[in-house]
Design an enzyme around this catalytic site. Structure first.
Site, PDB file in Angstrom:
ATOM      1  N   THR A  47       0.845  -1.200   0.000  1.00 18.11           N
ATOM      2  CA  THR A  47       0.000   0.000   0.000  1.00 18.11           C
ATOM      3  C   THR A  47       0.881   1.252   0.000  1.00 18.11           C
ATOM      4  OG1 THR A  47      -1.760  -1.179   1.138  1.00 18.11           O
ATOM      5  CG2 THR A  47      -1.820   1.231   1.259  1.00 18.11           C
ATOM      6  N   ASN A  69      -5.679  -9.957  -7.289  1.00 17.93           N
ATOM      7  CA  ASN A  69      -5.766 -10.599  -5.983  1.00 17.93           C
ATOM      8  C   ASN A  69      -7.045 -11.391  -5.775  1.00 17.93           C
ATOM      9  OD1 ASN A  69      -6.356  -7.667  -6.083  1.00 17.93           O
ATOM     10  ND2 ASN A  69      -7.346  -8.079  -4.121  1.00 17.93           N
ATOM     11  N   GLN A  94       0.780  -9.870  -5.772  1.00 17.48           N
ATOM     12  CA  GLN A  94       0.347 -11.273  -5.813  1.00 17.48           C
ATOM     13  C   GLN A  94       1.203 -12.115  -6.756  1.00 17.48           C
ATOM     14  OE1 GLN A  94      -1.897 -12.675  -3.906  1.00 17.48           O
ATOM     15  NE2 GLN A  94      -2.973 -10.921  -3.046  1.00 17.48           N
ATOM     16  N   SER A 135       5.168  -7.239  -1.436  1.00 17.54           N
ATOM     17  CA  SER A 135       4.873  -7.208  -0.010  1.00 17.54           C
ATOM     18  C   SER A 135       5.264  -8.533   0.641  1.00 17.54           C
ATOM     19  CB  SER A 135       3.375  -6.950   0.170  1.00 17.54           C
ATOM     20  OG  SER A 135       3.056  -6.822   1.521  1.00 17.54           O
ATOM     21  N   ALA A 136       5.963  -8.457   1.785  1.00 17.26           N
ATOM     22  CA  ALA A 136       6.498  -9.674   2.414  1.00 17.26           C
ATOM     23  C   ALA A 136       5.413 -10.646   2.863  1.00 17.26           C
ATOM     24  CB  ALA A 136       7.370  -9.286   3.612  1.00 17.26           C
ATOM     25  N   HIS A 137       4.277 -10.105   3.347  1.00 16.56           N
ATOM     26  CA  HIS A 137       3.307 -11.030   3.962  1.00 16.56           C
ATOM     27  C   HIS A 137       2.529 -11.875   2.957  1.00 16.56           C
ATOM     28  CE1 HIS A 137      -0.768  -9.020   3.597  1.00 16.56           C
ATOM     29  NE2 HIS A 137      -0.010  -7.977   3.302  1.00 16.56           N
ATOM     30  N   THR A 189      13.485   5.340  10.146  1.00 20.03           N
ATOM     31  CA  THR A 189      14.414   4.280  10.566  1.00 20.03           C
ATOM     32  C   THR A 189      13.956   2.946   9.993  1.00 20.03           C
ATOM     33  OG1 THR A 189      14.929   5.484  12.563  1.00 20.03           O
ATOM     34  CG2 THR A 189      15.380   3.108  12.606  1.00 20.03           C
ATOM     35  N   CYS A 193      -9.926  -7.227   1.725  1.00 22.40           N
ATOM     36  CA  CYS A 193      -9.891  -5.895   2.315  1.00 22.40           C
ATOM     37  C   CYS A 193     -11.261  -5.238   2.350  1.00 22.40           C
ATOM     38  CB  CYS A 193      -8.940  -5.001   1.528  1.00 22.40           C
ATOM     39  SG  CYS A 193      -7.426  -5.824   1.111  1.00 22.40           S
TER      40      CYS A 193
HETATM   41  N1  PLP Z   1      -2.094  -4.937  -3.997  1.00 23.87           N
HETATM   42  C1  PLP Z   1      -2.575  -6.191  -4.073  1.00 23.87           C
HETATM   43  C2  PLP Z   1      -2.820  -6.807  -5.411  1.00 23.87           C
HETATM   44  C3  PLP Z   1      -2.845  -6.913  -2.897  1.00 23.87           C
HETATM   45  O1  PLP Z   1      -3.310  -8.150  -2.971  1.00 23.87           O
HETATM   46  C4  PLP Z   1      -2.598  -6.291  -1.640  1.00 23.87           C
HETATM   47  C5  PLP Z   1      -2.917  -6.987  -0.385  1.00 23.87           C
HETATM   48  O2  PLP Z   1      -4.036  -7.139   0.009  1.00 23.87           O
HETATM   49  C6  PLP Z   1      -2.086  -4.986  -1.615  1.00 23.87           C
HETATM   50  C7  PLP Z   1      -1.856  -4.350  -2.820  1.00 23.87           C
HETATM   51  C8  PLP Z   1      -1.775  -4.271  -0.334  1.00 23.87           C
HETATM   52  O3  PLP Z   1      -0.606  -4.802   0.220  1.00 23.87           O
HETATM   53  P1  PLP Z   1      -0.114  -4.517   1.709  1.00 23.87           P
HETATM   54  O4  PLP Z   1      -0.963  -5.376   2.578  1.00 23.87           O
HETATM   55  O5  PLP Z   1       1.321  -4.937   1.726  1.00 23.87           O
HETATM   56  O6  PLP Z   1      -0.275  -3.068   1.963  1.00 23.87           O
END
Ligand code: PLP
Length: 405
Positions: free
Chosen positions: A74, A153, A181, A201-203, A242, A328
């Site tokens: 994000t 996603n 993704q 994104s790491a998660h 930081t 989301c």
């Molecule tokens: N973009 C896509 C395609 C995603 O699937 C997600 C996660 O839900 C995001 C952006 C947002 O990522 P983050 O959770 O790292 O802010």
């Protein structure tokens, strides 16, 4: 088998124990500030950050210097879109994106519209794809940036990024791709794919939450961004603050494992996904695939079940964790904007379920989920008068419903 079963890998993933192990020393033993230049505590932290930078870069074919660490996709999306809009405003104030993007892109574009920028929202086809021709015909001399996601996603559809990149390159317009993704699931190479900016994104790849990266091309062309977070001038001045050293170490390790295991893992996830799909289809009728039949993420399966409401199905399979619509936005019952943009139709959009398969999914879990879905769908359909009519051979589209007075 441990219940509940997790089949929501597009929402987030568990941290891989190997990643966690790599992170642990950086909370207490090696806790220095990576920006401290005057002692070993700082140097060690910096060394770890620079290794992670190389690991992230290697996964996407970039150079370490082109990686800017952020708090996730994000933030990286905000920096890419707002940063480019501000930096290149003299070129023009037009951006191109698609209606199937994640809200982080769409809402950032809305923000830019309020600031006087103009945004063209391309409509995806029935499989959620954007074509290079669509991009070509929307490009204008004043287009400063094109933003098209690599993998969706919700439905897992992969966009033809290499071809879109070629069009943008030919026209001299920057391409940003939200690859949150896609990275670690399908091969990504920013050089061959002509990508100028990319977020990850790491998660989503078995790393920790709250850390991610933005790739910013350094040559051919050199991309410049206006910082959106001012302060100590970290990350080449583009993102002050930081550094989250343990998180960054985790992201680096997650990328390293994703790169080394990508081919095997993708094959395994695709096999499990296909097994789940064929079991459901063999045992149930009236099932539709949302997304592209071939060009899709290996671990994603988005299905709509006629005569069944998605939320009821989710409640009916309570020990299988899946998602309806985007994770989301699923707090609201509005049908997903992606399915809408694809013209899936209200009924089918309301009956869509996303199954996400990943690194720790087993065949036994997939079989358990298939059994649970088949059982729940059958039970819900037994209660549906529409299903009964369809079984009797009535074409529901021909029914003249009596108006409500
Ligand atoms: N973009 C896509 C395609 C995603 O699937 C997600 C996660 O839900 C995001 C952006 C947002 O990522 P983050 O959770 O790292 O802010």
């Amino acid at each position: 088998m441990k219940l509940p079963i997790y089949l929501d890998y597009q929402a987030t993933t568990p941290v891989d124990p190997r990643v966690l192990e790599a992170m642990l020393p950086y909370f207490h033993d090696v806790f220095g500030n990576a920006a401290s230049r005057s002692h070993a505590f700082g140097w060690k932290a910096e060394e770890a950050v620079e290794l992670a930078r190389e690991q992230v870069a290697a996964l996407i074919g970039a150079a370490g210097k082109e990686i800017i660490f952020t708090s996730g996709s994000t933030e990286a999306i905000n920096l890419a879109l707002k940063g480019a809009a501000e930096m290149y405003a003299s070129k023009g104030k037009h951006l191109i994106t698609s209606l199937a993007e994640h809200k982080a892109v769409l809402d950032t574009c809305k923000h830019l519209e309020k600031l006087g920028y103009e945004v063209t929202y391309l409509k995806p086809d029935r499989t959620a794809r954007i074509s290079p021709e669509q991009v070509r015909s929307a490009l204008r001399p004043d287009t400063l940036l094109v933003s098209v996601m690599w993998a969706n996603n919700e439905v897992g559809t992969l966009n033809p990024i290499r071809e879109i990149g070629a069009v943008c390159r030919e026209q001299g317009t920057l391409l940003f791709t939200d690859a949150t993704q896609a990275v670690g699931k399908v091969p990504v190479d920013v050089e061959a794919d002509h990508v100028d900016l990319l977020c990850l994104s790491a998660h989503k790849i078995y790393g920790p939450k709250g850390v991610g990266a933005l790739y910013v091309r350094r040559k051919n062309p050199r991309v410049r961004l206006a910082a959106q977070m001012d302060g100590g001038g970290h990350e080449r001045g583009m993102r002050s603050g930081t550094l989250n050293v343990p998180g960054i170490v985790g992201l680096g390790q997650a990328c390293e494992f994703a790169r080394l295991e990508l081919a095997d893992e993708s094959r395994r996830c695709a096999e499990l996904r296909d097994h789940l799909e064929s079991r459901i289809r063999n045992e149930l009728g009236y099932v539709e695939l949302n997304g592209h039949p071939e060009q899709r993420l290996p671990g994603n399966l988005n299905l709509s079940f006629h005569f069944v409401e998605g939320e009821s199905l989710i409640m009916g399979i309570s020990d299988v964790a899946v998602s309806s619509g985007s994770a989301c936005t699923s707090a609201s019952l509005e049908p997903s904007h992606v399915l809408r943009a694809m013209d899936v139709g209200e009924d089918l959009a309301h009956s869509s379920i996303r199954f996400g398969i990943g690194r720790f999914t087993t065949r036994a879990e997939v079989d358990y989920a298939a059994d649970a879905v088949v059982k729940a769908v059958r039970r819900l359909r037994e209660m549906s008068p529409l299903y009964e009519l369809a079984q009797e051979g009535v074409d529901l589209k021909t029914i003249q419903w009596q108006a409500n007075h």
